[in-house]
Design a protein around this motif. Structure first.
Motif, mmCIF file in Angstrom:
data_model
loop_
_atom_site.group_PDB
_atom_site.id
_atom_site.type_symbol
_atom_site.label_atom_id
_atom_site.label_comp_id
_atom_site.label_asym_id
_atom_site.label_seq_id
_atom_site.Cartn_x
_atom_site.Cartn_y
_atom_site.Cartn_z
ATOM 1 N N LEU A 39 0.822 -1.206 0.000
ATOM 2 C CA LEU A 39 0.000 0.000 0.000
ATOM 3 C C LEU A 39 0.858 1.259 0.000
ATOM 4 C CD1 LEU A 39 -2.968 0.897 0.072
ATOM 5 C CD2 LEU A 39 -2.761 1.037 2.563
ATOM 6 N N GLY A 40 0.618 2.110 -0.991
ATOM 7 C CA GLY A 40 1.341 3.370 -1.064
ATOM 8 C C GLY A 40 2.708 3.284 -1.697
ATOM 9 N N GLN A 41 3.085 2.084 -2.115
ATOM 10 C CA GLN A 41 4.405 1.914 -2.722
ATOM 11 C C GLN A 41 4.280 1.471 -4.174
ATOM 12 O OE1 GLN A 41 7.200 -0.292 -0.314
ATOM 13 N NE2 GLN A 41 6.293 0.433 1.605
ATOM 14 N N LYS A 42 5.418 1.221 -4.787
ATOM 15 C CA LYS A 42 5.438 0.874 -6.200
ATOM 16 C C LYS A 42 4.996 -0.565 -6.422
ATOM 17 C CE LYS A 42 9.320 3.922 -7.158
ATOM 18 N NZ LYS A 42 10.567 4.117 -7.915
ATOM 19 N N VAL A 43 4.501 -0.799 -7.624
ATOM 20 C CA VAL A 43 4.288 -2.172 -8.060
ATOM 21 C C VAL A 43 5.672 -2.770 -8.331
ATOM 22 C CG1 VAL A 43 3.278 -3.649 -9.830
ATOM 23 C CG2 VAL A 43 2.071 -1.574 -9.100
ATOM 24 N N GLU A 44 5.945 -3.920 -7.703
ATOM 25 C CA GLU A 44 7.299 -4.507 -7.778
ATOM 26 C C GLU A 44 7.253 -5.891 -8.416
ATOM 27 O OE1 GLU A 44 9.458 -3.399 -3.711
ATOM 28 O OE2 GLU A 44 7.498 -4.320 -3.389
ATOM 29 N N PHE A 45 8.229 -6.157 -9.228
ATOM 30 C CA PHE A 45 8.378 -7.480 -9.835
ATOM 31 C C PHE A 45 8.805 -8.493 -8.777
ATOM 32 C CE2 PHE A 45 9.537 -10.608 -12.924
ATOM 33 C CZ PHE A 45 10.749 -11.147 -12.524
ATOM 34 N N LEU A 46 8.166 -9.648 -8.785
ATOM 35 C CA LEU A 46 8.571 -10.726 -7.892
ATOM 36 C C LEU A 46 9.290 -11.841 -8.653
ATOM 37 C CD1 LEU A 46 5.457 -11.244 -5.576
ATOM 38 C CD2 LEU A 46 7.611 -10.116 -5.030
ATOM 39 N N VAL A 47 8.618 -12.379 -9.684
ATOM 40 C CA VAL A 47 9.145 -13.585 -10.318
ATOM 41 C C VAL A 47 8.533 -13.748 -11.698
ATOM 42 C CG1 VAL A 47 7.314 -15.055 -9.351
ATOM 43 C CG2 VAL A 47 9.563 -16.054 -9.866
ATOM 44 N N SER A 48 9.312 -14.345 -12.580
ATOM 45 C CA SER A 48 8.794 -14.762 -13.877
ATOM 46 C C SER A 48 9.005 -16.273 -14.012
ATOM 47 C CB SER A 48 9.464 -14.005 -15.021
ATOM 48 O OG SER A 48 10.864 -14.209 -15.002
ATOM 49 N N ALA B 86 -11.517 8.357 -13.905
ATOM 50 C CA ALA B 86 -11.044 8.302 -12.523
ATOM 51 C C ALA B 86 -10.494 6.918 -12.233
ATOM 52 C CB ALA B 86 -12.182 8.633 -11.566
ATOM 53 N N ALA B 87 -9.222 6.859 -11.874
ATOM 54 C CA ALA B 87 -8.526 5.587 -11.703
ATOM 55 C C ALA B 87 -7.110 5.893 -11.226
ATOM 56 C CB ALA B 87 -8.478 4.828 -13.027
ATOM 57 N N GLU B 88 -6.327 4.836 -11.060
ATOM 58 C CA GLU B 88 -4.915 5.024 -10.762
ATOM 59 C C GLU B 88 -4.104 4.712 -12.011
ATOM 60 O OE1 GLU B 88 -3.544 3.257 -7.127
ATOM 61 O OE2 GLU B 88 -1.915 4.722 -7.060
ATOM 62 N N TYR B 89 -3.117 5.547 -12.278
ATOM 63 C CA TYR B 89 -2.330 5.445 -13.504
ATOM 64 C C TYR B 89 -0.875 5.168 -13.146
ATOM 65 C CZ TYR B 89 -6.396 7.250 -15.890
ATOM 66 O OH TYR B 89 -7.668 7.396 -16.393
ATOM 67 N N PHE B 90 -0.328 4.169 -13.811
ATOM 68 C CA PHE B 90 1.041 3.742 -13.544
ATOM 69 C C PHE B 90 1.890 3.869 -14.797
ATOM 70 C CE2 PHE B 90 0.479 1.930 -9.368
ATOM 71 C CZ PHE B 90 -0.851 1.568 -9.338
ATOM 72 N N CYS B 91 3.036 4.492 -14.636
ATOM 73 C CA CYS B 91 4.047 4.541 -15.677
ATOM 74 C C CYS B 91 5.052 3.428 -15.400
ATOM 75 C CB CYS B 91 4.732 5.907 -15.652
ATOM 76 S SG CYS B 91 5.980 6.177 -16.903
ATOM 77 N N ALA B 92 5.591 2.822 -16.443
ATOM 78 C CA ALA B 92 6.537 1.719 -16.243
ATOM 79 C C ALA B 92 7.577 1.718 -17.354
ATOM 80 C CB ALA B 92 5.804 0.371 -16.216
ATOM 81 N N PHE B 106 7.838 -0.237 -12.244
ATOM 82 C CA PHE B 106 6.727 0.706 -12.164
ATOM 83 C C PHE B 106 7.062 1.927 -11.327
ATOM 84 C CE2 PHE B 106 2.986 -1.417 -13.941
ATOM 85 C CZ PHE B 106 3.396 -2.735 -14.018
ATOM 86 N N GLY B 107 6.339 3.006 -11.598
ATOM 87 C CA GLY B 107 6.296 4.131 -10.687
ATOM 88 C C GLY B 107 5.278 3.872 -9.589
ATOM 89 N N THR B 108 5.158 4.810 -8.677
ATOM 90 C CA THR B 108 4.261 4.634 -7.531
ATOM 91 C C THR B 108 2.798 4.905 -7.868
ATOM 92 O OG1 THR B 108 4.832 6.885 -6.887
ATOM 93 C CG2 THR B 108 5.938 5.101 -5.711
#
Lengths: 115, 116
Positions: A39-48, B86-92, B106-108
């Motif tokens: 929550l509140g942080q970046k989407v992070e890669f775990l595994v492929s 209205a949504a959350e937008y992610f740059c990657a 990804f960004g936050t």
């Protein structure tokens, strides 16, 4: 349009318990991934995962984590002994080509809450 | 190290107004850049991507983004916002191994609210 399906949408578990997050990738896709977002942080890669083995894993993906494709349709992420800091949204994704050239197809996520 | 920065955590715009969401990246080679959107209860949906060629790319839902190498930016724009945006937008940025793009950084995210 084909979808990646994740179940459950929300799971609450006690610290120290094992949890299995389930994903059904798109049927003709061969490459599978797990990402997570605290929550509140970046989407992070775990595994492929490809050809029944891990292709790459991040530093987050330690011995507490494992992935499996137990049958022809499911792709699972297991956390052996959950910690409070494992609370996050977990996204499964699949890809036909193994690249993001066409953009992975992501599932809607499983929100894991460890209490 | 590769990274993506989205400076705006939360943006509110009025319906019908224009929108620009900022994204800056750090990547040693020519970047593969993406914008994803996540509506409540939904997965991450690809809006658009940039690999090479024309630096202004068009995506779905009326969105476009412009790649500016000199500024290391890939800002997302829409001329007239709809309440359904209205949504959350992610740059990657795509990290490539052996010529293929194997994972995304990804960004936050930027949470967009749309006022009537």
């Amino acid at each position: 349009e084909p979808e990646v399906t994740q179940t459950p949408s929300h799971q609450v578990t006690q610290m120290g318990q094992e949890v299995i997050l389930r994903c059904v990738p798109i049927s003709n896709h061969l490459y599978f991934y797990w990402y997570r977002q605290i929550l509140g942080q970046k989407v992070e890669f775990l595994v492929s995962f490809y050809n029944n083995e891990i292709s790459e894993k991040s530093e987050i993906f330690d011995d507490q984590f494992s992935v499996e494709r137990p049958d022809g349709s499911n792709f699972t992420l297991k956390i052996r002994s959950t910690k409070l800091e494992d609370s996050a949204m977990y996204f499964c994704a699949s890809s036909e080509s193994g690249t993001t050239d066409d953009g992975y197809t992501f599932g809607s996520g499983t929100r894991l809450t460890v209490v | 190290a590769q990274s993506v920065t989205q400076p705006d955590i939360h943006i509110t715009v009025s319906e019908g107004a224009s929108l620009e969401l900022r994204c800056n990246y750090s990547y040693g080679a020519t970047p593969y850049l993406f914008w994803y959107v996540q509506s409540p209860g939904q997965g991450l949906q690809l809006l658009l991507k940039y690999f090479s060629g024309d630096t202004l790319v068009q995506g779905i839902k009326g969105f476009e983004a412009e790649f500016k190498r000199s500024q290391s930016s890939f800002n997302l724009r829409k001329p007239s916002v709809h309440w359904s945006d209205a949504a959350e937008y992610f740059c990657a940025v795509g990290v490539r191994y052996g010529g293929a793009t194997n994972k995304l950084i990804f960004g936050t995210g930027t949470l967009l609210a749309v006022q009537p």
